[in-house]
Scaffold this motif. Structure first.
Motif, PDB file in Angstrom:
ATOM      1  N   PRO A  49      -7.781  -1.126   7.898  1.00  0.00           N
ATOM      2  CA  PRO A  49      -8.119  -1.277   6.085  1.00  0.00           C
ATOM      3  C   PRO A  49      -6.959  -1.414   5.188  1.00  0.00           C
ATOM      4  N   TRP A  50      -5.489  -0.227   5.315  1.00  0.00           N
ATOM      5  CA  TRP A  50      -4.838  -0.937   4.465  1.00  0.00           C
ATOM      6  C   TRP A  50      -3.564  -2.328   4.241  1.00  0.00           C
ATOM      7  N   VAL A  51      -3.833  -2.667   5.456  1.00  0.00           N
ATOM      8  CA  VAL A  51      -3.072  -3.711   5.838  1.00  0.00           C
ATOM      9  C   VAL A  51      -3.581  -5.007   5.903  1.00  0.00           C
ATOM     10  N   PHE A  52      -5.130  -5.145   5.449  1.00  0.00           N
ATOM     11  CA  PHE A  52      -6.293  -5.996   4.832  1.00  0.00           C
ATOM     12  C   PHE A  52      -6.348  -5.929   3.718  1.00  0.00           C
ATOM     13  N   LEU A  53      -5.863  -4.434   3.548  1.00  0.00           N
ATOM     14  CA  LEU A  53      -5.750  -4.585   1.563  1.00  0.00           C
ATOM     15  C   LEU A  53      -5.300  -5.300   1.134  1.00  0.00           C
ATOM     16  N   GLY A  54      -3.299  -5.377   2.086  1.00  0.00           N
ATOM     17  CA  GLY A  54      -2.485  -5.201   1.238  1.00  0.00           C
ATOM     18  C   GLY A  54      -2.429  -7.846   1.292  1.00  0.00           C
ATOM     19  N   LEU A  55      -3.353  -7.614   2.400  1.00  0.00           N
ATOM     20  CA  LEU A  55      -3.035  -9.107   3.233  1.00  0.00           C
ATOM     21  C   LEU A  55      -4.360  -9.846   1.597  1.00  0.00           C
ATOM     22  N   CYS A  56      -4.895  -8.776   1.288  1.00  0.00           N
ATOM     23  CA  CYS A  56      -6.247  -9.358  -0.206  1.00  0.00           C
ATOM     24  C   CYS A  56      -5.104  -9.145  -1.321  1.00  0.00           C
ATOM     25  N   THR A  57      -4.232  -8.383  -1.800  1.00  0.00           N
ATOM     26  CA  THR A  57      -3.577  -8.291  -2.974  1.00  0.00           C
ATOM     27  C   THR A  57      -2.625  -9.249  -2.073  1.00  0.00           C
ATOM     28  N   PHE A  58      -2.278 -10.304  -1.746  1.00  0.00           N
ATOM     29  CA  PHE A  58      -1.321 -11.473  -1.834  1.00  0.00           C
ATOM     30  C   PHE A  58      -1.763 -12.146  -2.130  1.00  0.00           C
ATOM     31  N   VAL A  59      -2.875 -12.465  -1.319  1.00  0.00           N
ATOM     32  CA  VAL A  59      -3.680 -13.609  -1.814  1.00  0.00           C
ATOM     33  C   VAL A  59      -3.998 -14.126  -3.387  1.00  0.00           C
ATOM     34  N   ILE A  60      -3.902 -12.498  -4.066  1.00  0.00           N
ATOM     35  CA  ILE A  60      -4.449 -12.498  -5.485  1.00  0.00           C
ATOM     36  C   ILE A  60      -3.413 -12.535  -6.175  1.00  0.00           C
ATOM     37  N   SER A  61      -2.152 -12.415  -5.703  1.00  0.00           N
ATOM     38  CA  SER A  61      -0.516 -12.884  -6.069  1.00  0.00           C
ATOM     39  C   SER A  61      -0.605 -13.989  -5.977  1.00  0.00           C
ATOM     40  N   MET A  62      -0.454 -14.549  -5.032  1.00  0.00           N
ATOM     41  CA  MET A  62      -0.296 -16.024  -5.162  1.00  0.00           C
ATOM     42  C   MET A  62      -0.821 -17.012  -5.563  1.00  0.00           C
ATOM     43  N   ALA A  63      -2.579 -16.409  -6.146  1.00  0.00           N
ATOM     44  CA  ALA A  63      -3.616 -17.335  -7.085  1.00  0.00           C
ATOM     45  C   ALA A  63      -2.754 -17.167  -8.476  1.00  0.00           C
ATOM     46  N   SER A  64      -2.395 -15.947  -8.242  1.00  0.00           N
ATOM     47  CA  SER A  64      -1.723 -15.189 -10.526  1.00  0.00           C
ATOM     48  C   SER A  64      -0.383 -16.161 -10.519  1.00  0.00           C
ATOM     49  N   HIS A  65       0.611 -16.791  -8.954  1.00  0.00           N
ATOM     50  CA  HIS A  65       1.625 -16.983  -8.945  1.00  0.00           C
ATOM     51  C   HIS A  65       0.964 -18.727  -9.373  1.00  0.00           C
ATOM     52  N   LEU A  66       0.365 -19.529  -8.330  1.00  0.00           N
ATOM     53  CA  LEU A  66      -0.468 -21.021  -9.144  1.00  0.00           C
ATOM     54  C   LEU A  66      -0.743 -21.312  -9.598  1.00  0.00           C
ATOM     55  N   PHE A  67      -1.109 -20.442 -10.574  1.00  0.00           N
ATOM     56  CA  PHE A  67      -1.800 -20.432 -12.727  1.00  0.00           C
ATOM     57  C   PHE A  67      -0.401 -20.381 -13.086  1.00  0.00           C
TER      58      PHE A  67
END
Length: 144
Positions: A49-67
């Motif tokens: 659970p926590w690793v998966f949530l962390g990876l999902c948060t990284f995806v959100i972070s990268m999407a924000s960074h791309l923006f």
């Protein structure tokens, strides 16, 4: 400076992802691949659970960074990511009781000063990027 909120969101989600990954790995305990199929073990780690949530948060972070990268200069936006180290070090001190000695504090201060200098000296202006037409570059020209 118009996009500083998005930049800071990227920094905070990046730091949050690191903290979640650390917590997730701590809950899993020491890794051992002995007698276990490595693919199964990796999937077990990724879908905890926590690793998966962390990876999902990284995806959100990268999407924000791309923006952010689509809006401001790279040389302005990218140095702000070093603030994630500052956030991680401070939160790790309080949450995981990690060491925050004088050398680390000095490094954090240097990162903060450097980021402030970049924010003051950089333009941070919106960049209108024109796509590079693919027809202008031929494969035969790249081989030269």
């Amino acid at each position: 400076m118009k996009y500083i909120g998005f930049i800071l969101f990227t920094v905070l989600t990046n730091a949050a992802a690191q903290l979640m990954l650390k917590h997730g790995m701590m809950t899993l305990g020491p890794l051992s691949f002995a007698g276990v199929n490595p693919i199964f073990k990796i999937l077990q780690i990724v879908f905890s659970p926590w690793v998966f949530l962390g990876l999902c948060t990284f995806v959100i972070s990268m999407a924000s960074h791309l923006f952010v990268l689509s809006k401001v200069e790279l040389s302005f936006a990218y140095p702000f990511l070093s603030l994630a180290y500052v956030a991680v070090a401070i939160f790790a001190y309080f949450v995981f009781r990690e060491d925050l000695n004088a050398w680390r504090i000095a490094g954090i201060a240097a990162i903060c000063v450097g980021t402030i200098l970049i924010a003051q000296g950089g333009s941070g202006h919106e960049v209108v990027a024109e796509p590079i037409p693919s027809s202008d570059i031929k494969t035969s020209e790249l081989a030269r």
